[in-house]
Motif scaffolding. Structure first.
Motif, PDB file in Angstrom:
ATOM      1  N   ARG A 172       0.846  -1.204   0.000  1.00 25.26           N
ATOM      2  CA  ARG A 172       0.000   0.000   0.000  1.00 25.26           C
ATOM      3  C   ARG A 172       0.874   1.244   0.000  1.00 25.26           C
ATOM      4  N   PHE A 173       1.977   1.183   0.738  1.00 25.12           N
ATOM      5  CA  PHE A 173       2.828   2.368   0.812  1.00 25.12           C
ATOM      6  C   PHE A 173       3.498   2.641  -0.529  1.00 25.12           C
ATOM      7  N   VAL A 174       3.830   1.577  -1.257  1.00 26.59           N
ATOM      8  CA  VAL A 174       4.389   1.756  -2.611  1.00 26.59           C
ATOM      9  C   VAL A 174       3.353   2.434  -3.509  1.00 26.59           C
ATOM     10  N   GLU A 175       2.080   2.065  -3.367  1.00 22.31           N
ATOM     11  CA  GLU A 175       1.023   2.736  -4.161  1.00 22.31           C
ATOM     12  C   GLU A 175       1.002   4.237  -3.896  1.00 22.31           C
ATOM     13  N   PHE A 176       1.152   4.583  -2.625  1.00 23.90           N
ATOM     14  CA  PHE A 176       1.197   6.002  -2.239  1.00 23.90           C
ATOM     15  C   PHE A 176       2.377   6.698  -2.918  1.00 23.90           C
ATOM     16  N   ILE A 177       3.542   6.041  -2.897  1.00 26.88           N
ATOM     17  CA  ILE A 177       4.730   6.629  -3.526  1.00 26.88           C
ATOM     18  C   ILE A 177       4.495   6.804  -5.026  1.00 26.88           C
ATOM     19  N   GLU A 178       3.987   5.731  -5.671  1.00 26.67           N
ATOM     20  CA  GLU A 178       3.818   5.767  -7.141  1.00 26.67           C
ATOM     21  C   GLU A 178       2.740   6.757  -7.550  1.00 26.67           C
ATOM     22  N   GLY A 204       2.575   9.639  -6.409  1.00 28.61           N
ATOM     23  CA  GLY A 204       3.136  10.976  -6.175  1.00 28.61           C
ATOM     24  C   GLY A 204       2.990  11.464  -4.745  1.00 28.61           C
ATOM     25  N   GLY A 205       2.828  10.544  -3.817  1.00 30.61           N
ATOM     26  CA  GLY A 205       2.620  10.925  -2.418  1.00 30.61           C
ATOM     27  C   GLY A 205       3.653  11.898  -1.869  1.00 30.61           C
ATOM     28  N   TYR A 206       4.897  11.714  -2.274  1.00 31.70           N
ATOM     29  CA  TYR A 206       5.956  12.584  -1.752  1.00 31.70           C
ATOM     30  C   TYR A 206       6.098  13.886  -2.542  1.00 31.70           C
ATOM     31  N   PHE A 221       5.816  10.210  11.611  1.00 32.94           N
ATOM     32  CA  PHE A 221       4.418  10.618  11.802  1.00 32.94           C
ATOM     33  C   PHE A 221       3.925  11.381  10.571  1.00 32.94           C
ATOM     34  N   HIS A 222       4.759  12.262  10.036  1.00 36.21           N
ATOM     35  CA  HIS A 222       4.339  13.067   8.879  1.00 36.21           C
ATOM     36  C   HIS A 222       4.020  12.187   7.669  1.00 36.21           C
ATOM     37  N   GLU A 223       4.854  11.193   7.428  1.00 36.12           N
ATOM     38  CA  GLU A 223       4.597  10.283   6.298  1.00 36.12           C
ATOM     39  C   GLU A 223       3.307   9.495   6.531  1.00 36.12           C
ATOM     40  N   ALA A 224       3.108   9.058   7.780  1.00 39.32           N
ATOM     41  CA  ALA A 224       1.899   8.311   8.122  1.00 39.32           C
ATOM     42  C   ALA A 224       0.658   9.176   7.889  1.00 39.32           C
ATOM     43  N   GLU A 225       0.762  10.425   8.318  1.00 37.68           N
ATOM     44  CA  GLU A 225      -0.368  11.346   8.178  1.00 37.68           C
ATOM     45  C   GLU A 225      -0.669  11.640   6.702  1.00 37.68           C
ATOM     46  N   ALA A 226       0.389  11.835   5.909  1.00 37.53           N
ATOM     47  CA  ALA A 226       0.195  12.102   4.481  1.00 37.53           C
ATOM     48  C   ALA A 226      -0.449  10.895   3.795  1.00 37.53           C
TER      49      ALA A 226
END
Ligand code: AVJ
Ligand code: FE
Length: 441
Positions: free
Chosen positions: A220-226, A228-230, A285-290
């Motif tokens: 799931r976290f890879v989906e967030f990255i792909e 454009g999460g960051y 925490f910031h990454e979790a929140e985003a």
């Protein structure tokens, strides 16, 4: 019968002290002297500082205070006072050498066992139910987890090994559950070794909410990255976005992408493909929140987390653990550094909560949205520097313990805290969302 209970408690204290010390030895004997003195990250102390600091706290509380004995090494109090020297400055101090530090902690321990044999474990609050000994056991185990985090940060040949984590043994089940509104007892006034910040037990009403049954996975976290999460400031808080830019964050700590776009993760010195089903770990925490904002959700509050971990809808009671009142065993949770990674959801069905929430204890610390504060009626005990001096907006609470947390520490009431930008701890998260009005009654 009183006497027999006290002797049984003495035996338990001695076993817990010994268990903590074996772990400390394991973590500090796996590397050479140069490695013990080295600073593997400015966020961490040299391992040899943690080692002697563990002995120093044990001397202060158990030899001097509880035992009333003469100090062993009053000359080194200052060196190992965590408030005197920042972690980054500790390598330059005239620290005890590895040999001296080992000798020191062993002499302290010998005195402590002598004190333990003679001291009544009742009366004075510091010793009642063995509290001071329990506090020191937990102190050593917490530093062991810190040393484990130092091992994860260190470069060089891998030195730690552990068996693989079990896979899921039950079907995945629903992704989230509705935790009904209601009042439960948050914190505790009865758990004998609970630390001051977990006290007192007090009623808290929590509105109905939905909670993920599983920690957020790497997949799931890879989906967030792909997706454009960051790169999308609108997903981040102002403070979080500033931190993301300042450190040019692209992925969790210890991740790397190869030329083919595949993600790799360094686990205690070994590079491996990111395992899709494992909980994501080493996020702030910031990454979790985003991430939570990205999927239309939020982080749970600390009270929501504890209600989900302790509330039993059948009896209406507040329990010690998600599975009941029985102390954690290897079947209940991934704790105590038995494995060197978090396990996928479904790997510890015996630890599931009555509502079907998996692995609230163990695997990864879980970020909550709540700043670290004292509960109503909080009283610092036995010293302000354990918790009280950290109360305020700048720290967020984490719950549940990680694969590196010992079961002497991992209670459903235990509170950990850190700065929202920190990623070196074994932290992940699960998401929550408000219940809609028609779901509330
Ligand atoms: C509760 C993990 C934040 O490591 O700073 C160790 C525990 N307190 N020595 C920390 C602790 C004093 C503490 N945490
Ligand atoms: Fe400490």
């Amino acid at each position: 019968p009183d006497r027999r209970d006290e002797d049984a408690l003495r035996d338990r204290v001695a076993r817990e002290l010994d268990r903590a010390r074996r772990r400390t030895r394991h973590l500090t004997e796996a590397v050479d002297d140069g490695d013990l003195r080295r600073q593997h990250s400015p966020l961490m102390s040299p391992l040899v500082w943690d080692l002697a600091h563990v002995g120093s706290q044990e001397e202060l509380w158990l030899v001097r205070d509880v035992g009333g004995r003469v100090p062993l090494r009053p000359d080194i109090d200052d060196l190992y006072d965590a408030f005197r020297h920042a972690r980054a400055d500790r390598p330059a101090l005239p620290l005890l050498s590895p040999v001296e530090a080992r000798g020191y902690v062993a002499s302290v321990r010998a005195k402590v066992l002598d004190v333990l044999a003679g001291v009544p474990l009742r009366g004075r609050r510091l010793v009642a139910d063995g509290f001071a000994f329990g506090m020191i056991v937990q102190h050593e185990q917490q530093h062991d987890e810190t040393m484990l985090a130092t091992h994860q940060l260190r470069s060089g040949e891998p030195v730690l090994t552990a068996p693989p984590v079990p896979g899921p043994s039950v079907p995945p089940g629903p992704d989230e559950v509705l935790v009904p509104a209601g009042t439960f007892t948050m914190g505790t006034s009865v758990e004998p070794w609970a630390l001051d910040n977990e006290r007192p037990g007090h009623p808290v009403r929590v509105p109905a909410f939905h909670l993920d049954t599983k920690a957020v996975t790497n997949a799931r976290f890879v989906e967030f990255i792909e997706d454009g999460g960051y790169e999308r400031p609108e997903l981040w808080s102002e403070e979080g976005w500033a931190a993301c830019l300042a450190s040019a964050l692209r992925a969790p700590l210890f991740w790397r992408r190869d030329g083919d776009g595949r993600w790799w993760r360094r686990v205690f010195g070994r590079w491996e493909p990111v395992s899709p089903e494992e909980p994501v770990v080493h996020v702030s925490f910031h990454e979790a929140e985003a991430f939570a904002t990205w999927c239309g959700r939020r982080l749970p509050t600390e009270a929501e987390w504890e209600r989900a971990a302790r509330f039993d809808p059948r009896s209406g009671e507040t329990r010690r653990y998600p599975w009941g009142d029985e102390a954690p065993t290897d079947r209940h949770a991934n704790l105590g550094q038995r494995h060197l990674r978090p396990a996928p959801a479904g790997a510890f069905p015996a630890g599931t909560s009555p509502l079907g929430v998996h692995q609230l204890l163990g695997d990864v610390w879980e970020w909550t949205s709540t700043p670290f504060r004292g509960y109503p009626g909080f009283a610092a005990f036995p010293y302000r520097e354990y918790s009280e001096v950290f109360f305020g907006e700048e720290y967020r609470v984490l719950r549940g313990g990680s694969f590196g947390t010992d079961h002497a520490v991992a209670r459903a009431t235990f509170r950990n805290w850190d700065y929202p930008g920190r990623r070196q701890i074994f932290a992940g998260f699960r998401c929550a969302r408000d219940a809609s009005p028609e779901e509330v009654d």
